[in-house]
Motif scaffolding. Structure first.
Motif, short mmCIF file in Angstrom:
data_model
loop_
_atom_site.label_atom_id
_atom_site.label_comp_id
_atom_site.label_asym_id
_atom_site.label_seq_id
_atom_site.Cartn_x
_atom_site.Cartn_y
_atom_site.Cartn_z
N GLU A 128 21.52 6.00 -12.83
CA GLU A 128 23.26 5.94 -11.51
C GLU A 128 22.22 5.64 -10.35
OE1 GLU A 128 24.38 10.09 -11.32
OE2 GLU A 128 25.88 9.23 -9.58
N MET A 129 22.86 4.50 -9.41
CA MET A 129 22.66 3.96 -8.31
C MET A 129 24.31 4.97 -7.16
SD MET A 129 20.13 2.23 -8.50
CE MET A 129 20.39 1.10 -7.87
N LEU A 130 23.65 4.36 -6.36
CA LEU A 130 24.47 5.68 -5.09
C LEU A 130 24.60 4.52 -4.08
CD1 LEU A 130 23.89 7.50 -2.31
CD2 LEU A 130 23.72 8.82 -4.72
N ARG A 162 17.09 13.49 -3.71
CA ARG A 162 17.66 13.69 -5.12
C ARG A 162 18.15 15.13 -5.73
NH1 ARG A 162 12.34 13.70 -7.94
NH2 ARG A 162 11.25 14.45 -5.64
N MET A 192 19.21 4.55 -6.18
CA MET A 192 18.74 5.49 -7.28
C MET A 192 18.48 7.11 -6.96
SD MET A 192 15.91 4.82 -9.82
CE MET A 192 16.47 4.87 -11.44
N ARG A 193 19.58 7.51 -7.89
CA ARG A 193 19.89 8.82 -7.07
C ARG A 193 19.09 9.41 -8.67
NH1 ARG A 193 21.03 12.79 -5.90
NH2 ARG A 193 22.52 14.47 -6.33
N ASP A 194 18.52 9.45 -9.05
CA ASP A 194 17.30 10.26 -9.60
C ASP A 194 16.03 10.14 -10.14
OD1 ASP A 194 19.58 12.97 -10.83
OD2 ASP A 194 20.49 10.84 -11.67
N SER A 204 18.45 8.61 -16.06
CA SER A 204 19.12 8.27 -15.33
C SER A 204 19.06 7.26 -14.19
CB SER A 204 19.79 9.35 -14.53
OG SER A 204 21.12 9.14 -13.46
N TYR A 209 21.89 0.39 -1.32
CA TYR A 209 21.85 1.19 -2.45
C TYR A 209 20.65 2.02 -3.32
CZ TYR A 209 26.22 -0.78 -2.90
OH TYR A 209 28.02 -0.79 -2.91
#
Lengths: 175, 195
Positions: free
Chosen positions: A115-117, A138, A105-107, A113, A103
């Motif tokens: 947001e995780m992916l 990113r 961090m997106r940004d 932000s 997992y």
């Protein structure tokens, strides 16, 4: 004609007056070197500010191990060279910050932000060391591992600044 | 070294036949880099596995275990990619697998993908192509509907000829391909850029 006693005499006897023989032996030598560079160890130079302060902006010479091509044995924290996701024919150097299943961090941290992916199968997450001046996962998202050309193992030029490139990530000190 | 010396002596005194065949073996080995270079940069015979390109490739997939053989042209693979071409590329989800699929859309196009794709509409960004298998059953093909548009840098070659079986052998007429997937053709300059 005297018997070939010295290596030079041997070479002259073998190749002088045999253009085809000379051509094939040159071809085999060049292609052996090509095989070594594509599957063994290669040399690469830096261009751009994305890996400051690990590498300088222009023309640091790096030693790249091609054993790690297509992501074999790559671990989080390794510095890799890969074919650009975005521009055909371009090569890029970044650091791996996540492997498949991780997992991330997106940004950028601190951008607001959170947001995780999850990195999908066969992909990894690559980020430049110089966060504000790096175009990386990113922007273009998870990168297919098949694009990886090799792992940077040492900086060899300029020679006075030579160093091994090691995994720069250490576990967070929780004490 | 003392143990090695008798061995070396025996080798150097061995029969001309042994010496000759050892030399020939060395000459053979010295051509291996040339073979690798040819396979990676000029062209290669590829065996088609699986049903993802059925019925165009592996036409007899349901009748037996034989597999089609194709010729892959590996010279400047990422250049001049057109809709309908068959390309071989490293699978984004399986880095050690060379997949063969058909290019459905190039940069700047808009695709309306099929089942597993989460979005109803996909714009192809700069430096990417959309690839799909020919099989009407989407579950038989692991393609861009699963992993999205692929970077052109993953493309390793263009499939130009079918070599085996004889019945279908010949050049691949990719320009005659009419797809079922809906594609709105755009201009390459209008493709979404990466800031």
């Amino acid at each position: 004609m005297p018997a070939p006693h010295t290596p030079l005499q041997y070479l002259i006897n073998t190749y002088s007056g045999h253009p085809l023989r000379l051509f094939t032996v040159t071809l085999r030598t060049v292609l052996s070197l090509h095989l070594f560079v594509t599957h063994g160890y290669g040399y690469s130079t830096t261009w751009g500010a994305s890996m400051l302060p690990t590498f300088e902006i222009l023309l640091d010479g790096l030693l790249v191990s091609k054993y790690y091509r297509r992501g074999r044995g790559i671990q989080v924290g390794d510095v890799i060279t890969f074919d650009s996701v975005v521009e055909p024919g371009q090569k890029v150097i970044k650091r791996v910050l996540g492997l498949e299943g991780d997992y991330v961090m997106r940004d950028t941290p601190g951008s607001g932000s959170l947001e995780m992916l999850q990195v999908p199968k066969g992909h990894c997450w690559v980020i430049g060391d110089n966060l504000p001046h790096s175009r990386d996962s990113r922007h273009f998202g998870p990168m297919p591992m098949a694009l990886i050309r090799g792992k940077v193992i040492a900086k060899i030029q300029p020679f006075s600044e030579r160093k091994w490139v090691t995994n720069g990530l250490t576990p967070v000190d929780e004490g | 070294m003392s143990r090695l010396n008798p061995l070396l002596q025996r080798l150097s005194q061995s029969k001309p036949f042994m010496r000759k065949s050892g030399y020939n073996l060395l000459i053979f080995a010295s051509w291996i880099p040339a073979l690798v270079f040819f396979n990676e940069n000029v062209g290669q015979v590829a065996k088609i596995s699986g049903a993802s390109m059925y019925p165009y490739l592996n036409t007899s997939y349901n009748e037996g275990r034989s597999k089609d053989l194709c010729w892959v042209n590996k010279w400047s693979p990422g250049q001049n990619l057109q809709r309908g071409m068959l390309v071989s590329f490293w699978s984004p989800s399986h880095p050690e697998v060379l997949a063969i699929k058909r290019i459905i859309a190039v940069e700047g196009d808009v695709v309306y993908p099929r089942a597993p794709c989460p979005s109803p509409k996909a714009e192809i960004p700069a430096g990417h192509v959309w690839v799909e298998g020919d099989n009407r059953d989407g579950r038989r093909s692991l393609d861009s509907n699963y992993y999205g548009p692929i970077p052109i840098n993953l493309v390793q070659g263009k499939v130009t000829n079918i070599l085996w079986p004889w019945a279908s052998s010949g050049p691949i007429r990719w320009w005659e391909f009419k797809g079922k997937t809906k594609v709105v053709e755009g201009r390459r300059e209008d493709a979404p850029q990466w800031s």
